[in-house]
Write a protein that holds these residues in place. Structure first.
Motif, short mmCIF file in Angstrom:
data_model
loop_
_atom_site.label_atom_id
_atom_site.label_comp_id
_atom_site.label_asym_id
_atom_site.label_seq_id
_atom_site.Cartn_x
_atom_site.Cartn_y
_atom_site.Cartn_z
N LEU A 12 -0.12 58.31 35.36
CA LEU A 12 -1.24 58.45 34.44
C LEU A 12 -0.80 58.80 33.02
CD1 LEU A 12 -3.62 60.49 36.78
CD2 LEU A 12 -3.92 58.10 36.07
N ASP A 13 0.52 58.87 32.80
CA ASP A 13 1.08 59.29 31.51
C ASP A 13 0.53 60.66 31.11
OD1 ASP A 13 2.74 59.07 29.33
OD2 ASP A 13 1.25 58.06 28.08
N LEU A 14 0.49 61.55 32.11
CA LEU A 14 -0.05 62.89 31.91
C LEU A 14 1.10 63.89 32.01
CD1 LEU A 14 -2.89 64.20 31.63
CD2 LEU A 14 -2.96 64.33 34.13
N PRO A 15 1.40 64.62 30.94
CA PRO A 15 2.50 65.58 30.99
C PRO A 15 2.30 66.59 32.12
CG PRO A 15 1.79 65.26 28.73
CD PRO A 15 0.79 64.56 29.59
N VAL A 16 3.38 66.90 32.83
CA VAL A 16 3.29 67.81 33.96
C VAL A 16 4.40 68.86 33.87
CG1 VAL A 16 4.68 66.21 35.39
CG2 VAL A 16 3.25 67.98 36.49
N ILE A 17 4.02 70.09 34.21
CA ILE A 17 4.97 71.21 34.21
C ILE A 17 4.95 71.81 35.61
CG2 ILE A 17 5.69 73.33 33.07
CD1 ILE A 17 3.81 72.65 30.77
N PRO A 18 5.88 71.40 36.48
CA PRO A 18 5.89 71.92 37.84
C PRO A 18 6.57 73.29 37.90
CG PRO A 18 7.69 70.39 37.58
CD PRO A 18 6.95 70.40 36.28
N GLY A 19 6.18 74.07 38.92
CA GLY A 19 6.78 75.37 39.08
C GLY A 19 8.09 75.33 39.84
N VAL A 20 9.06 76.10 39.38
CA VAL A 20 10.35 76.23 40.06
C VAL A 20 10.78 77.69 40.02
CG1 VAL A 20 11.05 73.90 39.33
CG2 VAL A 20 11.80 75.89 38.02
N SER A 21 11.64 78.06 40.94
CA SER A 21 12.22 79.40 40.90
C SER A 21 13.69 79.41 41.33
CB SER A 21 11.43 80.36 41.79
OG SER A 21 11.42 79.92 43.13
N THR A 22 14.22 78.22 41.66
CA THR A 22 15.61 78.13 42.12
C THR A 22 16.33 76.97 41.45
OG1 THR A 22 15.15 76.61 43.96
CG2 THR A 22 14.89 78.97 44.39
N ALA A 23 17.66 77.02 41.53
CA ALA A 23 18.47 75.93 41.00
C ALA A 23 18.20 74.63 41.74
CB ALA A 23 19.95 76.30 41.10
N THR A 24 17.98 74.70 43.03
CA THR A 24 17.71 73.49 43.82
C THR A 24 16.44 72.80 43.34
OG1 THR A 24 18.80 74.43 45.77
CG2 THR A 24 17.24 72.63 46.15
N GLU A 25 15.42 73.59 43.06
CA GLU A 25 14.16 73.02 42.57
C GLU A 25 14.32 72.42 41.18
OE1 GLU A 25 10.97 75.90 44.89
OE2 GLU A 25 12.00 76.63 43.09
N ILE A 26 15.13 73.03 40.36
CA ILE A 26 15.39 72.48 39.02
C ILE A 26 16.09 71.12 39.14
CG2 ILE A 26 16.70 72.79 36.88
CD1 ILE A 26 16.21 75.80 37.16
N ILE A 27 17.05 71.01 40.04
CA ILE A 27 17.73 69.73 40.24
C ILE A 27 16.73 68.68 40.72
CG2 ILE A 27 19.43 68.52 41.68
CD1 ILE A 27 21.13 71.10 41.60
N ALA A 28 15.83 69.06 41.60
CA ALA A 28 14.80 68.12 42.07
C ALA A 28 13.90 67.67 40.92
CB ALA A 28 13.96 68.77 43.16
N ALA A 29 13.58 68.61 40.00
CA ALA A 29 12.77 68.25 38.83
C ALA A 29 13.53 67.29 37.92
CB ALA A 29 12.37 69.52 38.07
N LEU A 30 14.80 67.54 37.72
CA LEU A 30 15.62 66.64 36.91
C LEU A 30 15.68 65.25 37.55
CD1 LEU A 30 18.56 69.06 35.98
CD2 LEU A 30 16.87 68.11 34.40
N ASP A 31 15.78 65.20 38.87
CA ASP A 31 15.81 63.92 39.57
C ASP A 31 14.52 63.13 39.35
OD1 ASP A 31 18.35 64.38 40.57
OD2 ASP A 31 17.66 65.04 42.55
N LEU A 32 13.43 63.84 39.09
CA LEU A 32 12.14 63.19 38.82
C LEU A 32 11.96 62.86 37.34
CD1 LEU A 32 9.92 65.38 41.18
CD2 LEU A 32 10.29 62.91 41.40
N GLY A 33 12.99 63.13 36.56
CA GLY A 33 12.93 62.78 35.14
C GLY A 33 12.31 63.84 34.25
N LEU A 34 12.21 65.08 34.75
CA LEU A 34 11.60 66.15 33.97
C LEU A 34 12.65 67.07 33.38
CD1 LEU A 34 8.76 67.14 36.47
CD2 LEU A 34 8.66 65.48 34.61
N ASN A 35 12.35 67.64 32.21
CA ASN A 35 13.27 68.62 31.64
C ASN A 35 12.56 69.89 31.16
OD1 ASN A 35 12.05 67.78 29.26
ND2 ASN A 35 13.85 66.65 28.53
N THR A 36 11.26 69.99 31.44
CA THR A 36 10.51 71.22 31.17
C THR A 36 9.83 71.65 32.45
OG1 THR A 36 10.10 70.59 28.87
CG2 THR A 36 8.70 72.32 29.78
N VAL A 37 10.05 72.90 32.86
CA VAL A 37 9.51 73.40 34.13
C VAL A 37 8.88 74.77 33.92
CG1 VAL A 37 11.15 72.13 35.58
CG2 VAL A 37 11.76 74.41 34.74
#
Length: 206
Positions: free
Chosen positions: A101-126
């Motif tokens: 939908l071209d809608l900016p998203v900020i997912p929640g993370v609390s661990t390094a593993t989750e950050i890597i998963a966010a990066l894999d999805l093309g995100l750099n703000t969490v």
């Protein structure tokens, strides 16, 4: 549109839980009057979509949806006028629907593993959540050292007292908090106090 575009330089995002959609107009006016024309309307109540819709009707207010945990909620929020989506955790389904939908998203993370998963999805703000319960600023510093390309939006336990320390860290894009829109203030209709608390954030909020 990126998360940075949506934040528009505002580094404090009021996290709103409002039970009465009829009060949304007064809340929006109070935020704008206080110089903080941005809000995250959380999907924690049955009235959340109505509240979001009322707030989103203001051209002078940037409104997003928070506590979004499913693609269906993404669709509801988007239809109601949300300009961004915030989630307490990292759901690939939510992220991919937002991206479609071209809608900016900020997912929640609390661990390094989750950050890597966010990066894999093309995100750099969490969203770093729950910030204080997960170690607070020391954890942000540790994670940012490992992931210098990532920017964080700490939320959860952020107060007027500890927000400045978070915002002083270069990896922190913004913080989310509810002290300026505390549920007791909203329930009592203390809009002048909401405005005053927002106005008191001007040094940190932009």
């Amino acid at each position: 549109m990126s998360v940075t575009d949506v934040l528009q330089g505002h580094r404090v995002v009021p996290v709103v839980v409002l039970n009465d959609p009829a009060s949304a107009d007064d809340l929006g006016a109070a935020l704008v009057a206080g110089g903080l024309p941005i809000a995250e309307a959380t999907f924690r109540t049955p009235e959340a979509a109505q509240v979001l819709r009322r707030l989103a009707q203001r051209a002078d207010l940037v409104v997003g949806a928070g506590t979004v945990i499913s693609a269906r909620q993404v669709d509801l929020a988007h239809e109601a006028g949300a300009r961004f989506i915030v989630s307490p955790g990292l759901s690939a389904e939510v992220v991919r629907r937002c991206q479609a939908l071209d809608l900016p998203v900020i997912p929640g993370v609390s661990t390094a593993t989750e950050i890597i998963a966010a990066l894999d999805l093309g995100l750099n703000t969490v969203k770093f959540f729950p910030a204080e319960a997960c170690g607070g600023l020391p954890t942000v510093k540790a994670l940012s050292a490992a992931f210098p390309q990532v920017r964080f939006v700490p939320t959860g336990g952020i107060t007027a007292q500890n927000a400045p320390a978070y915002l002083a860290h270069p990896a922190v894009a913004a913080v989310g908090g509810s002290w300026m829109v505390a549920p007791d203030l909203l329930a009592a209709g203390k809009w002048d106090e909401v405005t005053a608390r927002c106005a008191g954030l001007q040094g940190a909020a932009s």
